[in-house]
Design a protein around this motif. Structure first.
Motif, mmCIF file in Angstrom:
data_model
loop_
_atom_site.group_PDB
_atom_site.id
_atom_site.type_symbol
_atom_site.label_atom_id
_atom_site.label_comp_id
_atom_site.label_asym_id
_atom_site.label_seq_id
_atom_site.Cartn_x
_atom_site.Cartn_y
_atom_site.Cartn_z
ATOM 1 N N THR A 12 0.801 -1.220 0.000
ATOM 2 C CA THR A 12 0.000 0.000 0.000
ATOM 3 C C THR A 12 0.833 1.268 0.000
ATOM 4 O O THR A 12 0.286 2.341 -0.205
ATOM 5 C CB THR A 12 -0.927 0.029 1.220
ATOM 6 O OG1 THR A 12 -0.144 -0.067 2.405
ATOM 7 C CG2 THR A 12 -1.929 -1.108 1.175
ATOM 8 N N ASN A 13 2.139 1.159 0.232
ATOM 9 C CA ASN A 13 2.988 2.340 0.189
ATOM 10 C C ASN A 13 4.371 1.948 -0.335
ATOM 11 O O ASN A 13 4.726 0.771 -0.363
ATOM 12 C CB ASN A 13 3.065 3.020 1.558
ATOM 13 C CG ASN A 13 3.690 2.147 2.620
ATOM 14 O OD1 ASN A 13 4.237 1.106 2.324
ATOM 15 N ND2 ASN A 13 3.603 2.571 3.858
ATOM 16 N N CYS A 15 7.340 2.202 0.910
ATOM 17 C CA CYS A 15 8.261 1.614 1.896
ATOM 18 C C CYS A 15 7.943 0.145 2.187
ATOM 19 O O CYS A 15 8.769 -0.563 2.742
ATOM 20 C CB CYS A 15 8.192 2.388 3.206
ATOM 21 S SG CYS A 15 8.640 4.114 3.044
ATOM 22 N N LYS A 18 4.153 -0.607 7.312
ATOM 23 C CA LYS A 18 3.166 0.295 7.915
ATOM 24 C C LYS A 18 3.419 0.332 9.415
ATOM 25 O O LYS A 18 3.650 -0.695 10.029
ATOM 26 C CB LYS A 18 1.750 -0.212 7.654
ATOM 27 C CG LYS A 18 1.311 -0.120 6.212
ATOM 28 C CD LYS A 18 -0.005 -0.806 5.960
ATOM 29 C CE LYS A 18 -1.123 -0.160 6.728
ATOM 30 N NZ LYS A 18 -2.447 -0.703 6.386
ATOM 31 N N PRO A 71 -2.481 4.452 5.191
ATOM 32 C CA PRO A 71 -1.511 3.694 4.394
ATOM 33 C C PRO A 71 -0.057 3.749 4.888
ATOM 34 O O PRO A 71 0.801 3.154 4.277
ATOM 35 C CB PRO A 71 -1.630 4.329 3.006
ATOM 36 C CG PRO A 71 -2.043 5.716 3.267
ATOM 37 C CD PRO A 71 -2.914 5.651 4.493
ATOM 38 N N ILE A 72 0.221 4.473 5.960
ATOM 39 C CA ILE A 72 1.615 4.542 6.431
ATOM 40 C C ILE A 72 1.776 3.914 7.791
ATOM 41 O O ILE A 72 0.868 3.728 8.516
ATOM 42 C CB ILE A 72 2.148 5.979 6.469
ATOM 43 C CG1 ILE A 72 1.265 6.860 7.331
ATOM 44 C CG2 ILE A 72 2.304 6.506 5.083
ATOM 45 C CD1 ILE A 72 1.817 8.240 7.560
#
Length: 72
Positions: A12-13, A15, A18, A71-72
């Motif tokens: 989702t991101n 990186c 999450k 998302p993070i």
């Protein structure tokens, strides 16, 4: 002490990890469980399936919806 939850391997991101979403999801889960588990236990005495649904609500609905919303 604030719990910190880390979920790695997500897509989702950029990186692929999450931290904020799962941590806030856990805090929302704990707050909902503090209210819903005693209520569910009382309801379980009279209506077993309804009591089980109430007690499962924090894990089945609250945590995933909060953790996936961020998302993070």
């Amino acid at each position: 002490m604030v719990p910190v939850c880390v979920q790695c391997g997500t897509r989702t991101n950029p990186c692929r990890c999450k931290v904020v979403g799962p941590t806030l999801g856990f805090l929302a889960f704990a707050a909902a469980a503090a209210v819903e588990w005693p209520v569910g236990a009382v309801v379980y005495l009279f209506r077993h399936m309804k009591g089980r649904r109430i007690m499962a609500h924090p894990a089945a609905v609250v945590y995933p919806s909060v953790a996936n919303a961020i998302p993070i």
